[in-house]
Design an enzyme around this catalytic site. Structure first.
Site, PDB file in Angstrom:
ATOM      1  N   ASN A   1       0.801  -1.290   0.100  1.00  0.00           N
ATOM      2  CA  ASN A   1       0.171   0.118   0.017  1.00  0.00           C
ATOM      3  C   ASN A   1       0.818   1.145   0.026  1.00  0.00           C
ATOM      4  O   ASN A   1       1.953   1.248   0.353  1.00  0.00           O
ATOM      5  CB  ASN A   1      -0.904   0.076   1.368  1.00  0.00           C
ATOM      6  CG  ASN A   1      -1.964  -1.095   1.016  1.00  0.00           C
ATOM      7  OD1 ASN A   1      -2.166  -1.703  -0.048  1.00  0.00           O
ATOM      8  ND2 ASN A   1      -2.381  -1.524   2.318  1.00  0.00           N
ATOM      9  N   VAL A   2       0.410   2.379  -0.478  1.00  0.00           N
ATOM     10  CA  VAL A   2       1.062   3.442  -0.635  1.00  0.00           C
ATOM     11  C   VAL A   2       0.373   4.672  -0.155  1.00  0.00           C
ATOM     12  O   VAL A   2       0.763   5.957  -0.113  1.00  0.00           O
ATOM     13  CB  VAL A   2       1.141   3.867  -2.148  1.00  0.00           C
ATOM     14  CG1 VAL A   2       2.149   3.066  -3.059  1.00  0.00           C
ATOM     15  CG2 VAL A   2      -0.366   4.006  -3.073  1.00  0.00           C
TER      16      VAL A   2
ATOM     17  N   HIS B   1       5.920  -0.622  -2.668  1.00  0.00           N
ATOM     18  CA  HIS B   1       5.520   0.328  -3.894  1.00  0.00           C
ATOM     19  C   HIS B   1       5.504   1.589  -3.639  1.00  0.00           C
ATOM     20  O   HIS B   1       4.877   2.342  -4.333  1.00  0.00           O
ATOM     21  CB  HIS B   1       3.918  -0.204  -4.217  1.00  0.00           C
ATOM     22  CG  HIS B   1       4.071  -1.631  -4.546  1.00  0.00           C
ATOM     23  ND1 HIS B   1       2.971  -2.465  -4.539  1.00  0.00           N
ATOM     24  CD2 HIS B   1       4.905  -2.805  -5.078  1.00  0.00           C
ATOM     25  CE1 HIS B   1       2.865  -3.587  -4.911  1.00  0.00           C
ATOM     26  NE2 HIS B   1       4.250  -3.754  -5.322  1.00  0.00           N
TER      27      HIS B   1
ATOM     28  N   CYS C   1      11.271  14.176  -8.620  1.00  0.00           N
ATOM     29  CA  CYS C   1      11.776  14.820  -9.949  1.00  0.00           C
ATOM     30  C   CYS C   1      11.931  13.954 -11.110  1.00  0.00           C
ATOM     31  O   CYS C   1      12.632  13.027 -11.042  1.00  0.00           O
ATOM     32  CB  CYS C   1      12.811  15.843  -9.717  1.00  0.00           C
ATOM     33  SG  CYS C   1      13.220  16.622 -11.155  1.00  0.00           S
TER      34      CYS C   1
ATOM     35  N   GLY D   1      -5.249  -9.003   3.026  1.00  0.00           N
ATOM     36  CA  GLY D   1      -5.979  -8.044   2.398  1.00  0.00           C
ATOM     37  C   GLY D   1      -5.038  -7.669   1.160  1.00  0.00           C
ATOM     38  O   GLY D   1      -4.823  -6.579   0.493  1.00  0.00           O
TER      39      GLY D   1
ATOM     40  N   SER E   1      -4.655  -9.634  -3.121  1.00  0.00           N
ATOM     41  CA  SER E   1      -5.036 -10.382  -4.057  1.00  0.00           C
ATOM     42  C   SER E   1      -3.816 -11.489  -4.318  1.00  0.00           C
ATOM     43  O   SER E   1      -4.224 -12.472  -5.164  1.00  0.00           O
ATOM     44  CB  SER E   1      -5.605 -10.174  -5.207  1.00  0.00           C
ATOM     45  OG  SER E   1      -4.764  -8.995  -5.966  1.00  0.00           O
TER      46      SER E   1
HETATM   47  C1  BV8 Z   1       8.118  -5.532 -11.928  1.00  0.00           C
HETATM   48  C2  BV8 Z   1       1.742   1.524  -6.384  1.00  0.00           C
HETATM   49  C3  BV8 Z   1      10.006  -5.946 -13.157  1.00  0.00           C
HETATM   50  C4  BV8 Z   1       1.023   2.267  -7.339  1.00  0.00           C
HETATM   51  C5  BV8 Z   1       1.204  -0.916  -7.393  1.00  0.00           C
HETATM   52  C6  BV8 Z   1       5.429 -12.329 -12.682  1.00  0.00           C
HETATM   53  C7  BV8 Z   1       4.281 -12.846 -13.009  1.00  0.00           C
HETATM   54  C8  BV8 Z   1       3.202 -12.109 -13.543  1.00  0.00           C
HETATM   55  C9  BV8 Z   1       3.298 -10.716 -13.654  1.00  0.00           C
HETATM   56  C10 BV8 Z   1       4.385 -10.098 -13.287  1.00  0.00           C
HETATM   57  C11 BV8 Z   1       5.584 -10.896 -12.852  1.00  0.00           C
HETATM   58  N1  BV8 Z   1       6.720  -9.902 -12.527  1.00  0.00           N
HETATM   59  C12 BV8 Z   1       6.283  -8.759 -13.077  1.00  0.00           C
HETATM   60  C13 BV8 Z   1       4.982  -8.925 -13.285  1.00  0.00           C
HETATM   61  C14 BV8 Z   1       4.249  -7.700 -13.810  1.00  0.00           C
HETATM   62  C15 BV8 Z   1       3.724  -6.867 -12.545  1.00  0.00           C
HETATM   63  C16 BV8 Z   1       2.525  -7.883 -12.090  1.00  0.00           C
HETATM   64  O1  BV8 Z   1       2.616  -8.437 -10.906  1.00  0.00           O
HETATM   65  N2  BV8 Z   1       1.454  -7.701 -12.600  1.00  0.00           N
HETATM   66  C17 BV8 Z   1       0.355  -8.405 -12.203  1.00  0.00           C
HETATM   67  C18 BV8 Z   1      -1.029  -7.534 -12.077  1.00  0.00           C
HETATM   68  C19 BV8 Z   1       0.295  -9.750 -13.218  1.00  0.00           C
HETATM   69  N3  BV8 Z   1       4.599  -6.272 -11.560  1.00  0.00           N
HETATM   70  C20 BV8 Z   1       5.335  -5.369 -11.843  1.00  0.00           C
HETATM   71  O2  BV8 Z   1       4.872  -4.671 -12.708  1.00  0.00           O
HETATM   72  C21 BV8 Z   1       6.067  -4.711 -10.773  1.00  0.00           C
HETATM   73  N4  BV8 Z   1       7.476  -4.696 -11.140  1.00  0.00           N
HETATM   74  O3  BV8 Z   1       8.167  -6.733 -11.326  1.00  0.00           O
HETATM   75  O4  BV8 Z   1       9.161  -5.026 -12.336  1.00  0.00           O
HETATM   76  C22 BV8 Z   1      11.385  -5.132 -13.448  1.00  0.00           C
HETATM   77  C23 BV8 Z   1      12.292  -5.564 -13.019  1.00  0.00           C
HETATM   78  C24 BV8 Z   1      13.570  -5.156 -13.200  1.00  0.00           C
HETATM   79  C25 BV8 Z   1      13.723  -3.679 -13.983  1.00  0.00           C
HETATM   80  C26 BV8 Z   1      12.340  -3.142 -14.533  1.00  0.00           C
HETATM   81  C27 BV8 Z   1      11.318  -3.990 -14.081  1.00  0.00           C
HETATM   82  C28 BV8 Z   1       5.628  -3.841 -10.078  1.00  0.00           C
HETATM   83  C29 BV8 Z   1       4.294  -3.888  -9.305  1.00  0.00           C
HETATM   84  C30 BV8 Z   1       4.043  -2.683  -8.346  1.00  0.00           C
HETATM   85  C31 BV8 Z   1       2.840  -2.016  -9.054  1.00  0.00           C
HETATM   86  N5  BV8 Z   1       2.514  -0.887  -8.283  1.00  0.00           N
HETATM   87  N6  BV8 Z   1       1.021   0.085  -6.476  1.00  0.00           N
HETATM   88  C32 BV8 Z   1      -0.245   2.806  -6.900  1.00  0.00           C
HETATM   89  O5  BV8 Z   1      -0.604   2.289  -5.812  1.00  0.00           O
HETATM   90  O6  BV8 Z   1      -1.015   3.520  -7.654  1.00  0.00           O
HETATM   91  S1  BV8 Z   1       0.512  -2.484  -7.311  1.00  0.00           S
HETATM   92  C33 BV8 Z   1      -1.076  -2.220  -6.747  1.00  0.00           C
HETATM   93  O7  BV8 Z   1      -1.583  -3.374  -6.545  1.00  0.00           O
HETATM   94  C34 BV8 Z   1      -1.173  -1.675  -5.181  1.00  0.00           C
HETATM   95  O8  BV8 Z   1       0.034  -1.697  -4.686  1.00  0.00           O
HETATM   96  C35 BV8 Z   1      -2.026  -2.705  -4.666  1.00  0.00           C
HETATM   97  O9  BV8 Z   1      -1.660  -2.813  -3.326  1.00  0.00           O
HETATM   98  C36 BV8 Z   1      -1.245  -3.799  -5.572  1.00  0.00           C
HETATM   99  C37 BV8 Z   1      -1.443  -5.404  -5.269  1.00  0.00           C
HETATM  100  O10 BV8 Z   1      -2.997  -5.379  -5.145  1.00  0.00           O
HETATM  101  P1  BV8 Z   1      -3.704  -5.773  -3.790  1.00  0.00           P
HETATM  102  O11 BV8 Z   1      -2.950  -4.819  -2.823  1.00  0.00           O
HETATM  103  O12 BV8 Z   1      -3.480  -7.250  -3.704  1.00  0.00           O
HETATM  104  O13 BV8 Z   1      -5.104  -5.020  -3.900  1.00  0.00           O
HETATM  105  P2  BV8 Z   1      -6.286  -5.809  -4.659  1.00  0.00           P
HETATM  106  O14 BV8 Z   1      -7.116  -4.728  -5.161  1.00  0.00           O
HETATM  107  O15 BV8 Z   1      -5.645  -6.663  -5.949  1.00  0.00           O
HETATM  108  O16 BV8 Z   1      -6.714  -6.925  -3.604  1.00  0.00           O
HETATM  109  C38 BV8 Z   1      -7.540  -6.503  -2.351  1.00  0.00           C
HETATM  110  C39 BV8 Z   1      -7.825  -7.822  -1.546  1.00  0.00           C
HETATM  111  O17 BV8 Z   1      -8.141  -7.401  -0.327  1.00  0.00           O
HETATM  112  C40 BV8 Z   1      -8.719  -8.519  -2.364  1.00  0.00           C
HETATM  113  O18 BV8 Z   1      -8.165  -9.827  -2.419  1.00  0.00           O
HETATM  114  C41 BV8 Z   1      -9.849  -8.699  -1.438  1.00  0.00           C
HETATM  115  O19 BV8 Z   1     -10.590  -9.917  -1.471  1.00  0.00           O
HETATM  116  C42 BV8 Z   1      -9.180  -8.107  -0.130  1.00  0.00           C
HETATM  117  N7  BV8 Z   1     -10.225  -7.501   0.752  1.00  0.00           N
HETATM  118  C43 BV8 Z   1     -11.111  -6.654   0.642  1.00  0.00           C
HETATM  119  N8  BV8 Z   1     -11.626  -5.956   1.615  1.00  0.00           N
HETATM  120  C44 BV8 Z   1     -10.866  -6.725   2.684  1.00  0.00           C
HETATM  121  C45 BV8 Z   1      -9.965  -7.510   2.114  1.00  0.00           C
HETATM  122  N9  BV8 Z   1      -8.925  -8.323   2.759  1.00  0.00           N
HETATM  123  C46 BV8 Z   1      -9.263  -7.987   4.128  1.00  0.00           C
HETATM  124  N10 BV8 Z   1     -10.150  -7.124   4.780  1.00  0.00           N
HETATM  125  C47 BV8 Z   1     -10.979  -6.594   4.096  1.00  0.00           C
HETATM  126  N11 BV8 Z   1     -11.879  -5.749   4.570  1.00  0.00           N
END
Ligand code: BV8
Length: 252
Positions: A104-105, A121, A129, A189, A191
């Site tokens: 989280n951010v 993140h 900058c 919390g 996915s």
């Molecule tokens: C990188 C900041 C390489 C910005 C974010 C391997 C396999 C597949 C894909 C990849 C891989 N390696 C890299 C990738 C690509 C990508 C990726 O993972 N894509 C996914 C979507 C397939 N990863 C990247 O690009 C990462 N970089 O690997 O770079 C590299 C290396 C060298 C040089 C260059 C490049 C960077 C990833 C970071 C992206 N930035 N955030 C912003 O916030 O605006 S990620 C963003 O999603 C947020 O940080 C968020 O937190 C994060 C993850 O999501 P979750 O936190 O899980 O949130 P989500 O909504 O998905 O789920 C919420 C959950 O809460 C649900 O399950 C729900 O049921 C639950 N919930 C709801 N209510 C409650 C609850 N739980 C408890 N209590 C409740 N009340």
């Protein structure tokens, strides 16, 4: 209070002093009213956040991306930490070795008193900058005219890690080190879809850590977890500590 029945092993680990790693995602801030990325409220003006959180989107349309992040900042500033944040902060106080690694951010863990926090993140509250790479804290809820510029004249960007960008080396190294040593991992919390964050609980499991997932929904991690509690973190986490007889020390 939500009824939870932790196993004797989990009660022992919660009461123990072994290294604890907590990995949190957007769901831990859901009960503070902040939209998750992939949940029902997760869209911003009909846009998919994962399309806005990219360097390409910023290059193509910095103003729209900045409007999205200014909205996120205002939302986060108006939110208050919930029982999930409080319980994790209290757990850190009552326990020797604990590291909270967050995706989280929004800054709510830090606002709630958690000290040992690794931000995988980045943070909404840091600006970078685009020319000098320098980052600075900026807590203003009104950034004035968007997009903001650095004194050097270059565009400022949010100090967050976008999709396709590398995570800060020190952050991911701290997370991996903690995962390798953790006796107990609380995955709260998230996915478990975003890498490399989603790798950490798997590294911990492979190293013998006990992995516990707290999430109302199942995720790709659910099959790996040793124990799962389906429910909102703001209710499940306090209930878990209560069931382990920690509530008095932990929530003080
Ligand atoms: C990188 C900041 C390489 C910005 C974010 C391997 C396999 C597949 C894909 C990849 C891989 N390696 C890299 C990738 C690509 C990508 C990726 O993972 N894509 C996914 C979507 C397939 N990863 C990247 O690009 C990462 N970089 O690997 O770079 C590299 C290396 C060298 C040089 C260059 C490049 C960077 C990833 C970071 C992206 N930035 N955030 C912003 O916030 O605006 S990620 C963003 O999603 C947020 O940080 C968020 O937190 C994060 C993850 O999501 P979750 O936190 O899980 O949130 P989500 O909504 O998905 O789920 C919420 C959950 O809460 C649900 O399950 C729900 O049921 C639950 N919930 C709801 N209510 C409650 C609850 N739980 C408890 N209590 C409740 N009340």
């Amino acid at each position: 209070m939500t009824e939870v029945r932790p196993s004797p092993k989990l009660v022992e680990l919660l009461r123990g002093t072994g290294p604890l790693l907590a990995l949190t995602g957007a769901g831990v801030s859901a009960e503070s009213g902040l939209a998750t990325f992939r949940g029902p409220g997760g869209l911003w003006e009909g846009r998919d956040p994962t399309e806005l959180a990219t360097p390409q989107a910023f290059r193509d349309d910095p103003l729209t991306v900045w409007r999205f992040y200014a909205w996120r900042r205002a939302q986060a500033a108006a939110a208050t930490p919930n029982r999930a944040h409080e319980t994790l902060a209290a757990l850190e106080r009552s326990r020797g070795e604990m590291l909270l690694v967050t995706q989280n951010v929004d800054g709510l863990h830090e606002r709630c008193g958690s000290r040992q926090v690794v931000r995988l993140h980045g943070s909404l509250w840091r600006l970078r900058c685009t020319a000098e790479g320098r980052e600075l804290d900026d807590l203003r809820t009104d950034l004035g005219e968007l997009p903001p510029y650095c004194d050097c004249g270059a565009l400022l960007r949010p100090g967050v890690v976008w999709f396709g960008e590398a995570l800060p080396e020190d952050a991911i190294e701290a997370g991996v080190r903690a995962a390798r040593q953790a006796a107990l991992v609380l995955v709260v919390g998230t996915s478990s879809l975003v890498y490399p964050a989603a790798e950490l609980p798997r590294i911990a499991a492979a190293a013998g850590g006990y992995v516990v997932e707290v999430n109302p929904e199942t995720t790709p991690l659910s099959a790996v977890a040793d124990e799962r509690f389906a429910g909102p973190a703001g209710e499940v986490l306090p209930a878990l500590l209560e069931a382990a007889g920690l509530s008095s020390e932990a929530s003080s």
